[in-house]
Design a protein around this motif. Structure first.
Motif, PDB file in Angstrom:
ATOM      1  N   ASN A   4      55.676 -15.216  -0.337  1.00  0.00           N
ATOM      2  CA  ASN A   4      56.151 -14.005  -1.006  1.00  0.00           C
ATOM      3  C   ASN A   4      55.117 -13.417  -1.968  1.00  0.00           C
ATOM      4  O   ASN A   4      55.411 -12.413  -2.629  1.00  0.00           O
ATOM      5  N   GLU A   5      53.946 -14.027  -2.063  1.00  0.00           N
ATOM      6  CA  GLU A   5      52.945 -13.467  -2.968  1.00  0.00           C
ATOM      7  C   GLU A   5      52.407 -12.153  -2.415  1.00  0.00           C
ATOM      8  O   GLU A   5      52.515 -11.863  -1.222  1.00  0.00           O
ATOM      9  N   ARG A   6      51.813 -11.377  -3.294  1.00  0.00           N
ATOM     10  CA  ARG A   6      51.368 -10.045  -2.915  1.00  0.00           C
ATOM     11  C   ARG A   6      50.292 -10.105  -1.827  1.00  0.00           C
ATOM     12  O   ARG A   6      49.321 -10.843  -1.947  1.00  0.00           O
ATOM     13  N   GLY A   7      50.484  -9.367  -0.758  1.00  0.00           N
ATOM     14  CA  GLY A   7      49.520  -9.289   0.325  1.00  0.00           C
ATOM     15  C   GLY A   7      49.592 -10.407   1.339  1.00  0.00           C
ATOM     16  O   GLY A   7      48.814 -10.413   2.301  1.00  0.00           O
ATOM     17  N   ALA A   8      50.530 -11.351   1.170  1.00  0.00           N
ATOM     18  CA  ALA A   8      50.584 -12.490   2.092  1.00  0.00           C
ATOM     19  C   ALA A   8      51.006 -12.051   3.493  1.00  0.00           C
ATOM     20  O   ALA A   8      50.382 -12.425   4.491  1.00  0.00           O
ATOM     21  N   LYS A   9      52.060 -11.249   3.596  1.00  0.00           N
ATOM     22  CA  LYS A   9      52.555 -10.847   4.910  1.00  0.00           C
ATOM     23  C   LYS A   9      51.578  -9.942   5.636  1.00  0.00           C
ATOM     24  O   LYS A   9      51.548  -9.918   6.872  1.00  0.00           O
ATOM     25  N   GLU A  10      50.777  -9.198   4.886  1.00  0.00           N
ATOM     26  CA  GLU A  10      49.836  -8.283   5.522  1.00  0.00           C
ATOM     27  C   GLU A  10      48.523  -8.954   5.899  1.00  0.00           C
ATOM     28  O   GLU A  10      47.895  -8.592   6.911  1.00  0.00           O
ATOM     29  N   ASN A  11      48.075  -9.952   5.113  1.00  0.00           N
ATOM     30  CA  ASN A  11      46.725 -10.484   5.287  1.00  0.00           C
ATOM     31  C   ASN A  11      46.674 -11.942   5.715  1.00  0.00           C
ATOM     32  O   ASN A  11      45.631 -12.391   6.183  1.00  0.00           O
ATOM     33  N   ARG A  12      47.750 -12.700   5.524  1.00  0.00           N
ATOM     34  CA  ARG A  12      47.684 -14.135   5.844  1.00  0.00           C
ATOM     35  C   ARG A  12      47.445 -14.359   7.332  1.00  0.00           C
ATOM     36  O   ARG A  12      46.697 -15.258   7.716  1.00  0.00           O
ATOM     37  N   VAL A  13      48.099 -13.558   8.178  1.00  0.00           N
ATOM     38  CA  VAL A  13      47.926 -13.638   9.635  1.00  0.00           C
ATOM     39  C   VAL A  13      47.623 -12.229  10.134  1.00  0.00           C
ATOM     40  O   VAL A  13      48.494 -11.351  10.100  1.00  0.00           O
ATOM     41  N   ASP A  14      46.387 -12.012  10.589  1.00  0.00           N
ATOM     42  CA  ASP A  14      45.969 -10.711  11.106  1.00  0.00           C
ATOM     43  C   ASP A  14      45.791 -10.821  12.620  1.00  0.00           C
ATOM     44  O   ASP A  14      45.094 -11.721  13.105  1.00  0.00           O
ATOM     45  N   VAL A  15      46.413  -9.932  13.376  1.00  0.00           N
ATOM     46  CA  VAL A  15      46.430 -10.013  14.838  1.00  0.00           C
ATOM     47  C   VAL A  15      45.898  -8.710  15.417  1.00  0.00           C
ATOM     48  O   VAL A  15      46.296  -7.619  15.001  1.00  0.00           O
TER      49      VAL A  15
ATOM     50  N   GLN B 135      44.459 -12.301  22.484  1.00  0.00           N
ATOM     51  CA  GLN B 135      44.628 -11.851  21.110  1.00  0.00           C
ATOM     52  C   GLN B 135      43.529 -12.427  20.230  1.00  0.00           C
ATOM     53  O   GLN B 135      43.025 -13.533  20.473  1.00  0.00           O
ATOM     54  N   PHE B 136      43.204 -11.661  19.211  1.00  0.00           N
ATOM     55  CA  PHE B 136      42.198 -12.063  18.229  1.00  0.00           C
ATOM     56  C   PHE B 136      42.923 -12.246  16.901  1.00  0.00           C
ATOM     57  O   PHE B 136      43.434 -11.284  16.326  1.00  0.00           O
ATOM     58  N   LEU B 137      42.987 -13.492  16.404  1.00  0.00           N
ATOM     59  CA  LEU B 137      43.747 -13.818  15.214  1.00  0.00           C
ATOM     60  C   LEU B 137      42.811 -14.233  14.087  1.00  0.00           C
ATOM     61  O   LEU B 137      41.810 -14.926  14.328  1.00  0.00           O
ATOM     62  N   THR B 138      43.141 -13.821  12.875  1.00  0.00           N
ATOM     63  CA  THR B 138      42.455 -14.266  11.668  1.00  0.00           C
ATOM     64  C   THR B 138      43.495 -14.902  10.754  1.00  0.00           C
ATOM     65  O   THR B 138      44.465 -14.241  10.359  1.00  0.00           O
ATOM     66  N   LEU B 139      43.299 -16.181  10.422  1.00  0.00           N
ATOM     67  CA  LEU B 139      44.245 -16.937   9.607  1.00  0.00           C
ATOM     68  C   LEU B 139      43.572 -17.341   8.307  1.00  0.00           C
ATOM     69  O   LEU B 139      42.475 -17.914   8.329  1.00  0.00           O
ATOM     70  N   THR B 140      44.220 -17.056   7.192  1.00  0.00           N
ATOM     71  CA  THR B 140      43.669 -17.390   5.882  1.00  0.00           C
ATOM     72  C   THR B 140      44.650 -18.261   5.113  1.00  0.00           C
ATOM     73  O   THR B 140      45.838 -18.350   5.456  1.00  0.00           O
ATOM     74  N   ALA B 141      44.140 -18.878   4.051  1.00  0.00           N
ATOM     75  CA  ALA B 141      44.934 -19.768   3.215  1.00  0.00           C
ATOM     76  C   ALA B 141      45.546 -18.987   2.057  1.00  0.00           C
ATOM     77  O   ALA B 141      45.112 -17.875   1.739  1.00  0.00           O
ATOM     78  N   PRO B 142      46.582 -19.529   1.406  1.00  0.00           N
ATOM     79  CA  PRO B 142      47.155 -18.873   0.213  1.00  0.00           C
ATOM     80  C   PRO B 142      46.102 -18.659  -0.876  1.00  0.00           C
ATOM     81  O   PRO B 142      45.071 -19.332  -0.913  1.00  0.00           O
ATOM     82  N   SER B 143      46.374 -17.736  -1.770  1.00  0.00           N
ATOM     83  CA  SER B 143      45.386 -17.355  -2.774  1.00  0.00           C
ATOM     84  C   SER B 143      45.063 -18.486  -3.738  1.00  0.00           C
ATOM     85  O   SER B 143      43.971 -18.499  -4.316  1.00  0.00           O
TER      86      SER B 143
END
Length: 672
Positions: A372-383, A267-275
Motif C-alpha cells: 500500500n505504499e506510494r507507487g507500489a502498485k504502479e512500479n513494483r511490477v511493470d509489464v 512479456q517483458f517484466l521488471t520486478l523491484t523490491a519495496p522501498s
C-alpha cells in the motif's frame, strides 16, 4: 563526567581507523556546530543560558554524543576493523588454520594423558569427535563467515585446518561486510560511481589480477605432449566472458525464434523490491537527479534483498505449477544505483490467458509486503508485451562484449535499448571514463554479493548443448539400430549445436529436438552423463565422491535409453617442467576478466608424435564384408611394415605389438 573533549577524542580515533573514503562522511555525520547563546548573554554564561532554554548541559550532550558514537561502532565496527588488504587476509587465514590444528591436536593427543580436558578423560571417541566439531563450529560462528554446509564431520575439521579454505571465506566475508558498511553509510549511489564502492571496485581488480597471474603461470600437458598455460585454455572455453556472452545471446535468440514459431505470448517484466530495501533515494535538484539517504531503509544488504525476491519467486512458481501454467524464458538481475537488485524477465507462455494469470500471480506475491505504499502498485511490477521478431538483447549491456551491443528490444512495437542508470545522458559520468565502466561495476557488484545475473528457466540444459559440441561426428550415427525418431532427434540436436559454414548454431532446433519447453528434468531427450566415482574416492578433505566428472550425454527416451554419446576428452596432467619460450608467455586478462588473444601471433606447438599403436578413434560401424576386407588388408600391410624393420629395434617391437592387437580385435569382432 563526560566532556566535549572526550567526544572529540573518540571521534578522532574512529576517523583515523576508517577508510579514507569514509572519513568525510563520518565528519559530516558527527561534527555539529555548537549552538549559539541567546542575544545579550555572555559566552561564559552559556551554561546558564542552556538551562534557561531547556537545553541539555554540556555533560549531558557529551554523554548523548558518546552513546551515538558507541552505537555507530556497534553497527559499523566490523566494517572498520575488517577493511584490510589481501596480504593481511592471507596471514590471518594461515593463523586461523594453525590455531585450529594446534587446538585440535591438543584435544586428540592430550585429552587422555593430561588434565587440560578433565571432562574427556573417560569419554568415548564419539564424544571426543563431537568436542572437536563444536570447537570448530564456535570459531566459525564467532567470525561470522559463511559456510556452504553445517560443520558436522571429520572432513569439516580438515577444512578448518586448511589455510586455503579460510582464505576464500575470509575474502568473501570481508568484502561483503565492508561493502555493506559503505552502503549503510550512504557511500554507494549515483553521484559516487554507483553499484559498488570504490574500495570494492579496487578489491575486485586485485582479485582479477591475481587470477590472471595464477592462470598464466600454471601449465598443463596433454596426451600429445603439448604444453599450455591455463590462460590459453580459459580463453577457448565458456569461462571467457566474451565466449559466454556470445553463447548467451545464441540461446536468447533461439528461444525467441522458438516462441515466434509456435505463436507463444511474450512479456517483458521488471520486478523491484519495496522501498525499505533501498539505502538511497533520488531527488530532483535542478536539471539533475541527486541521491540522499532513505529514512525508511531497513539495513538489508543486496544479498538479503535478492534472497527475499527468490523466496517470492519460489512461491510464484509453486502456484503456477498448481494451475498448470507453463512458462519459459530468462531472468536478468541488475543493480539500482545504490546496489539494490531488481529483476528483468523475459517470459513466454502458450496463451494470452496464461500470460495474464501469470502477471496476476506475480503481482499478488510482489505486493504482499508494503503493497500500500506510494507507487507500489504502479512500479513494483511493470509489464510490457514483446512483439514478434523483437529480441531481448539488452542483456548485452551487462555481458560487456562489443559483439552484442547492436541487439535491441521490441516492446509494444517500439525498438528500445535498456540502459543502466549511469549511462543516461542526464546523469553525471562515472569517474572511470572508459566505455566499460558500468559493466565493470556491475560485474564487481555481482561477484561481491554472489548474485547470479542470468538464469534461464523452462529451456533445455546448456550443459547438454556444450557436451554435444564435443561429441565426435560418428557417434550419433551409431544409433542406427534404435528407434528412427530418437535417432532423428539426436541428429537434429547434434547439428543444431555446430556451425556449418555460414549456417550458425541454432538453439531453436536444439529446443525442438530436446522436447520443447517447460519439461521436467527427466523428460528431456538428453541429459549430462557422469562417470561413476571410484570406490573409496575422496576429495582433499576426506569427503566421499558420489559422482564423477561429466563425460558426455545420456539418452532418456525410446529404446536407446541409457545409451551414452561420449564427448571427446583429452587427458591433461599438471606440468611442473619449464615450458619452451614460445609457450611461457601467458595471456593476461583485462579489468573485466576477458582474456584477449586478438592480435597475438600464433604460438608454435610441438608436432604430434607418431601413434604407438595401429588404432585410431574411429567408432563407426561398417558392414561385415567391408570390415573383413579392411582388417585383412590392414594385417597384410602391418606384416609388410614389420618385415622391413630391424628385429632388435624398438620400432619393430611396437609394430609387432600393434599387429597382435589388430589380430585380437579381428578375432573378437568375428566372435561377436
Amino acid at each position: 563526567m563526560p566532556k566535549p573533549a572526550h567526544v572529540q577524542q573518540h571521534l578522532a580515533r574512529i576517523i583515523d581507523s576508517a577508510p579514507r573514503e569514509w572519513q568525510n562522511a563520518i565528519r559530516a555525520r558527527f561534527i555539529k556546530s555548537a549552538p549559539l547563546p541567546p542575544a545579550g548573554v555572555a559566552m561564559d554564561s552559556q551554561a546558564y543560558a542552556r538551562w534557561e532554554l531547556g537545553l541539555p548541559s554540556e555533560n549531558e550532550q557529551a554523554w548523548a554524543e558518546l552513546q551515538e558514537l558507541a552505537d555507530y561502532e556497534d553497527r559499523y565496527g566490523d566494517a572498520l576493523r575488517l577493511n584490510i588488504g589481501d596480504e593481511e587476509i592471507c596471514a590471518w587465514a594461515q593463523k586461523l588454520a594453525d590455531d585450529v590444528e594446534e587446538f585440535d591436536n591438543r584435544i586428540v593427543v592430550h585429552a587422555r594423558t593430561t588434565l587440560s580436558f578433565p571432562k574427556l578423560q573417560s569419554a568415548s571417541p564419539e564424544v571426543i569427535l563431537q568436542t572437536r566439531i563444536d570447537a570448530v563450529r564456535r570459531i566459525v560462528d564467532m567470525l561470522g563467515v559463511e559456510v556452504s554446509k553445517p560443520i558436522k564431520g571429520e572432513s569439516d575439521i580438515a577444512r578448518a585446518k586448511c589455510a586455503r579454505w579460510w582464505r576464500r571465506r575470509l575474502r568473501r566475508h570481508i568484502a561483503r561486510v565492508v561493502e555493506a558498511g559503505a552502503i549503510n553509510m550512504g557511500l554507494v549511489h549515483l553521484n559516487s560511481g554507483g553499484y559498488v564502492s570504490h574500495s570494492g571496485l579496487h578489491r575486485r581488480k586485485g582479485q582479477l589480477a591475481r587470477n590472471a597471474e595464477a592462470l598464466g603461470r600454471t601449465f598443463y600437458k596433454n596426451e600429445a605432449n603439448q604444453i599450455y598455460n591455463l590462460a590459453e585454455l580459459s580463453a577457448l572455453s565458456p569461462s571467457n566472458p566474451a565466449i559466454r556472452g556470445g553463447e548467451l545471446m545464441t540461446r536468447i535468440r533461439g528461444t525467441e525464434e522458438y516462441a515466434d514459431a509456435h505463436g507463444h505470448f511474450g512479456q517483458f517484466l521488471t520486478l523491484t523490491a519495496p522501498s525499505k530495501y533501498h539505502a538511497m533515494r533520488l531527488v530532483n535538484r535542478g536539471a539533475r537527479r541527486w541521491a540522499e539517504r532513505n529514512p525508511k531503509f531497513n539495513g538489508a544488504d543486496p544479498r538479503e534483498c535478492q534472497q527475499m525476491m527468490l523466496a517470492l519467486w519460489k512461491r510464484v512458481l509453486s502456484k503456477l505449477d498448481r494451475k498448470k501454467i507453463k512458462r519459459y524464458g530468462l531472468r536478468v538481475v541488475e543493480p539500482h544505483h545504490d546496489g539494490t537488485p531488481h529483476w528483468h524477465m523475459l517470459v513466454w507462455t502458450e496463451t494470452e490467458e496464461a500470460a495474464l494469470a501469470l502477471v496476476e500471480i506475480i503481482r499478488e506475491y510482489w505486493l504482499s509486503e508494503d503493497g500500500n505504499e506510494r507507487g507500489a502498485k504502479e512500479n513494483r511490477v511493470d509489464v510490457k508485451r514483446m512483439e514478434a521478431g523483437g529480441a531481448a538483447g539488452y542483456v548485452a549491456k551487462n555481458v560487456g562484449h562489443i559483439a552484442l551491443a547492436e541487439h535491441l528490444d521490441v516492446v509494444q512495437g517500439q525498438e528500445i535499448q535498456m540502459r543502466l542508470g549511469l549511462d543516461h545522458p542526464d546523469q553525471p559520468k562515472p569517474q572511470d571514463n572508459s566505455e566499460m565502466a558500468a559493466q565493470r561495476r556491475v560485474d564487481v557488484w555481482a561477484a561481491t554479493w554472489g548474485i547470479r545475473q542470468f538464469q534461464a528457466f523452462g529451456t533445455p540444459s546448456v550443459t547438454v548443448w556444450r557436451e554435444l559440441r564435443r561429441v565426435s561426428k560418428d557417434q550419433p550415427q551409431q544409433l542406427d539400430l534404435f528407434c528412427p525418431d530418437t535417432q532423428r532427434n539426436i541428429q537434429r540436436a547434434y547439428q543444431a549445436c555446430h556451425r556449418h559454414g555460414e549456417i550458425r548454431a541454432d538453439w531453436r532446433m536444439f529446443m525442438e529436438s530436446m522436447g520443447g519447453h517447460s519439461c521436467k528434468r527427466q523428460d528431456w531427450l538428453l541429459r549430462p552423463a557422469r562417470r561413476a566415482a571410484k570406490d573409496g574416492a575422496t576429495n582433499m578433505y576426506g569427503d566421499a565422491l558420489t559422482a564423477g566428472p561429466v563425460r558426455g550425454v545420456e539418452i532418456q527416451r525410446g529404446r536407446a535409453r541409457g545409451h551414452w554419446l561420449v564427448s571427446r576428452r583429452i587427458a591433461w596432467s599438471h606440468c611442473t617442467e619449464k615450458p619452451m619460450a614460445a609457450h611461457a608467455e601467458g595471456v593476461a586478462a583485462d579489468a573485466d576478466g576477458v582474456i584477449n588473444t586478438a592480435g597475438q601471433a600464433a604460438q608454435t606447438r610441438q608436432a604430434l608424435p607418431a601413434a604407438w599403436t595401429g588404432f585410431n578413434n574411429f567408432r563407426g560401424r561398417l558392414p561385415g564384408a567391408a570390415a573383413e576386407q579392411i582388417s585383412i588388408s590392414g594385417n597384410r600391410e602391418s606384416e609388410a611394415q614389420t618385415s622391413r624393420l630391424d628385429p632388435d629395434s624398438a620400432a619393430y617391437q611396437r609394430q609387432a605389438l600393434a599387429n597382435r592387437f589388430q589380430q585380437a580385435a579381428h578375432f573378437f569382432k568375428n566372435a561377436h
